[in-house]
Design a protein around this motif. Structure first.
Motif, PDB file in Angstrom:
ATOM      1  N   GLN A  76      22.857 -21.749 -50.638  1.00 31.00           N
ATOM      2  CA  GLN A  76      24.150 -21.790 -49.961  1.00 31.00           C
ATOM      3  C   GLN A  76      24.831 -23.138 -50.170  1.00 31.00           C
ATOM      4  O   GLN A  76      26.024 -23.194 -50.478  1.00 31.00           O
ATOM      5  N   VAL A  77      24.107 -24.229 -50.014  1.00 26.05           N
ATOM      6  CA  VAL A  77      24.689 -25.560 -50.210  1.00 26.05           C
ATOM      7  C   VAL A  77      25.180 -25.708 -51.650  1.00 26.05           C
ATOM      8  O   VAL A  77      26.299 -26.170 -51.887  1.00 26.05           O
ATOM      9  N   ASP A  78      24.355 -25.304 -52.605  1.00 31.29           N
ATOM     10  CA  ASP A  78      24.745 -25.406 -54.011  1.00 31.29           C
ATOM     11  C   ASP A  78      25.997 -24.575 -54.298  1.00 31.29           C
ATOM     12  O   ASP A  78      26.892 -25.011 -55.029  1.00 31.29           O
ATOM     13  N   GLY A  79      26.060 -23.383 -53.709  1.00 26.37           N
ATOM     14  CA  GLY A  79      27.230 -22.528 -53.897  1.00 26.37           C
ATOM     15  C   GLY A  79      28.494 -23.134 -53.314  1.00 26.37           C
ATOM     16  O   GLY A  79      29.574 -23.041 -53.916  1.00 26.37           O
ATOM     17  N   LEU A  80      28.376 -23.759 -52.154  1.00 23.70           N
ATOM     18  CA  LEU A  80      29.540 -24.407 -51.538  1.00 23.70           C
ATOM     19  C   LEU A  80      30.034 -25.571 -52.390  1.00 23.70           C
ATOM     20  O   LEU A  80      31.242 -25.737 -52.597  1.00 23.70           O
ATOM     21  N   TYR A  81      29.109 -26.372 -52.900  1.00 20.12           N
ATOM     22  CA  TYR A  81      29.514 -27.484 -53.759  1.00 20.12           C
ATOM     23  C   TYR A  81      30.168 -26.977 -55.049  1.00 20.12           C
ATOM     24  O   TYR A  81      31.157 -27.542 -55.517  1.00 20.12           O
TER      25      TYR A  81
ATOM     26  N   ARG B  75      32.235 -27.022 -43.835  1.00 23.25           N
ATOM     27  CA  ARG B  75      31.242 -25.995 -44.148  1.00 23.25           C
ATOM     28  C   ARG B  75      30.041 -26.590 -44.874  1.00 23.25           C
ATOM     29  O   ARG B  75      28.896 -26.202 -44.621  1.00 23.25           O
ATOM     30  N   ILE B  76      30.299 -27.542 -45.771  1.00 21.81           N
ATOM     31  CA  ILE B  76      29.204 -28.181 -46.503  1.00 21.81           C
ATOM     32  C   ILE B  76      28.339 -28.989 -45.544  1.00 21.81           C
ATOM     33  O   ILE B  76      27.102 -28.916 -45.602  1.00 21.81           O
ATOM     34  N   HIS B  77      28.972 -29.740 -44.648  1.00 23.45           N
ATOM     35  CA  HIS B  77      28.196 -30.529 -43.674  1.00 23.45           C
ATOM     36  C   HIS B  77      27.326 -29.627 -42.808  1.00 23.45           C
ATOM     37  O   HIS B  77      26.162 -29.941 -42.532  1.00 23.45           O
ATOM     38  N   GLU B  78      27.873 -28.500 -42.372  1.00 20.63           N
ATOM     39  CA  GLU B  78      27.107 -27.566 -41.549  1.00 20.63           C
ATOM     40  C   GLU B  78      25.932 -26.975 -42.333  1.00 20.63           C
ATOM     41  O   GLU B  78      24.821 -26.864 -41.808  1.00 20.63           O
ATOM     42  N   ALA B  79      26.172 -26.603 -43.584  1.00 18.65           N
ATOM     43  CA  ALA B  79      25.109 -26.026 -44.410  1.00 18.65           C
ATOM     44  C   ALA B  79      24.022 -27.063 -44.701  1.00 18.65           C
ATOM     45  O   ALA B  79      22.833 -26.738 -44.702  1.00 18.65           O
ATOM     46  N   GLU B  80      24.433 -28.301 -44.936  1.00 18.19           N
ATOM     47  CA  GLU B  80      23.454 -29.365 -45.175  1.00 18.19           C
ATOM     48  C   GLU B  80      22.630 -29.649 -43.918  1.00 18.19           C
ATOM     49  O   GLU B  80      21.432 -29.938 -44.010  1.00 18.19           O
ATOM     50  N   ALA B  81      23.256 -29.551 -42.755  1.00 16.14           N
ATOM     51  CA  ALA B  81      22.519 -29.749 -41.498  1.00 16.14           C
ATOM     52  C   ALA B  81      21.470 -28.653 -41.317  1.00 16.14           C
ATOM     53  O   ALA B  81      20.340 -28.923 -40.900  1.00 16.14           O
ATOM     54  N   ARG B  82      21.850 -27.401 -41.637  1.00 24.74           N
ATOM     55  CA  ARG B  82      20.879 -26.301 -41.553  1.00 24.74           C
ATOM     56  C   ARG B  82      19.740 -26.515 -42.546  1.00 24.74           C
ATOM     57  O   ARG B  82      18.568 -26.293 -42.230  1.00 24.74           O
ATOM     58  N   LEU B  83      20.073 -26.970 -43.745  1.00 27.71           N
ATOM     59  CA  LEU B  83      19.064 -27.237 -44.767  1.00 27.71           C
ATOM     60  C   LEU B  83      18.087 -28.310 -44.292  1.00 27.71           C
ATOM     61  O   LEU B  83      16.867 -28.156 -44.411  1.00 27.71           O
ATOM     62  N   GLU B  84      18.622 -29.364 -43.725  1.00 30.23           N
ATOM     63  CA  GLU B  84      17.765 -30.446 -43.230  1.00 30.23           C
ATOM     64  C   GLU B  84      16.855 -29.958 -42.100  1.00 30.23           C
ATOM     65  O   GLU B  84      15.672 -30.319 -42.039  1.00 30.23           O
ATOM     66  N   LYS B  85      17.401 -29.125 -41.231  1.00 31.96           N
ATOM     67  CA  LYS B  85      16.610 -28.587 -40.122  1.00 31.96           C
ATOM     68  C   LYS B  85      15.438 -27.754 -40.647  1.00 31.96           C
ATOM     69  O   LYS B  85      14.309 -27.864 -40.159  1.00 31.96           O
ATOM     70  N   VAL B  86      15.695 -26.937 -41.666  1.00 35.21           N
ATOM     71  CA  VAL B  86      14.641 -26.113 -42.247  1.00 35.21           C
ATOM     72  C   VAL B  86      13.616 -26.997 -42.964  1.00 35.21           C
ATOM     73  O   VAL B  86      12.411 -26.750 -42.883  1.00 35.21           O
TER      74      VAL B  86
ATOM     75  N   GLN C  30       5.603 -19.691 -45.165  1.00 32.60           N
ATOM     76  CA  GLN C  30       6.324 -18.755 -46.024  1.00 32.60           C
ATOM     77  C   GLN C  30       7.741 -18.504 -45.490  1.00 32.60           C
ATOM     78  O   GLN C  30       8.700 -18.474 -46.255  1.00 32.60           O
ATOM     79  N   LYS C  31       7.857 -18.341 -44.183  1.00 31.10           N
ATOM     80  CA  LYS C  31       9.162 -18.095 -43.565  1.00 31.10           C
ATOM     81  C   LYS C  31      10.109 -19.257 -43.828  1.00 31.10           C
ATOM     82  O   LYS C  31      11.246 -19.072 -44.282  1.00 31.10           O
ATOM     83  N   TYR C  32       9.647 -20.487 -43.560  1.00 29.90           N
ATOM     84  CA  TYR C  32      10.515 -21.648 -43.743  1.00 29.90           C
ATOM     85  C   TYR C  32      10.785 -21.935 -45.214  1.00 29.90           C
ATOM     86  O   TYR C  32      11.856 -22.423 -45.569  1.00 29.90           O
ATOM     87  N   SER C  33       9.848 -21.607 -46.056  1.00 32.92           N
ATOM     88  CA  SER C  33      10.055 -21.783 -47.492  1.00 32.92           C
ATOM     89  C   SER C  33      11.186 -20.874 -47.983  1.00 32.92           C
ATOM     90  O   SER C  33      12.052 -21.294 -48.757  1.00 32.92           O
ATOM     91  N   ALA C  34      11.187 -19.630 -47.514  1.00 32.41           N
ATOM     92  CA  ALA C  34      12.254 -18.691 -47.880  1.00 32.41           C
ATOM     93  C   ALA C  34      13.597 -19.158 -47.317  1.00 32.41           C
ATOM     94  O   ALA C  34      14.629 -19.088 -47.994  1.00 32.41           O
ATOM     95  N   GLN C  35      13.596 -19.647 -46.077  1.00 31.29           N
ATOM     96  CA  GLN C  35      14.837 -20.158 -45.474  1.00 31.29           C
ATOM     97  C   GLN C  35      15.337 -21.385 -46.221  1.00 31.29           C
ATOM     98  O   GLN C  35      16.542 -21.569 -46.383  1.00 31.29           O
ATOM     99  N   LEU C  36      14.396 -22.223 -46.678  1.00 29.64           N
ATOM    100  CA  LEU C  36      14.780 -23.403 -47.431  1.00 29.64           C
ATOM    101  C   LEU C  36      15.472 -23.009 -48.735  1.00 29.64           C
ATOM    102  O   LEU C  36      16.520 -23.565 -49.083  1.00 29.64           O
TER     103      LEU C  36
END
Length: 99
Positions: A83-88, A43-54, A71-77
């Motif tokens: 989410q990544v911080d919460g998973l860790y 789950r962490i790897h998947e969330a980090e991949a989404r973070l990197e994509k954004v 603005q859209k990508y900033s909010a997604q970031l």
């Protein structure tokens, strides 16, 4: 007078093991926590991949020149980082229970 031969009382049959419930490993995690812990790395790897994509989308030339996309990508970031911080943090909680 001789006593008649008596048999000892039969023992009740042993209770069959519950095969429908998997046994949790011998640790301080509940069964559900253990399942959560087992899948946490993925789950962490998947969330980090989404973070990197954004992050990449945010710095792309078409985003930098478009305030709405920026603005859209900033909010997604922000959401992805939370989410990544919460998973860790949750992973650390589960690891702490293991000792």
């Amino acid at each position: 007078p001789p006593r008649p031969h008596t048999r000892p009382a039969p023992h009740p049959p042993a209770k069959p093991p519950d095969h429908h419930l998997p046994a949790a490993p011998n640790n301080n995690l509940t069964y559900l926590e253990q399942r959560e812990s087992d899948g946490m790395e993925k789950r962490i790897h998947e969330a980090e991949a989404r973070l990197e994509k954004v992050q990449l989308a945010l710095v792309a030339p078409e985003s930098i020149s478009n305030p709405e996309l920026l603005q859209k990508y900033s909010a997604q970031l922000d959401a992805s980082q939370i989410q990544v911080d919460g998973l860790y943090a949750r992973w650390a909680e589960l690891e702490a229970k293991l000792g």
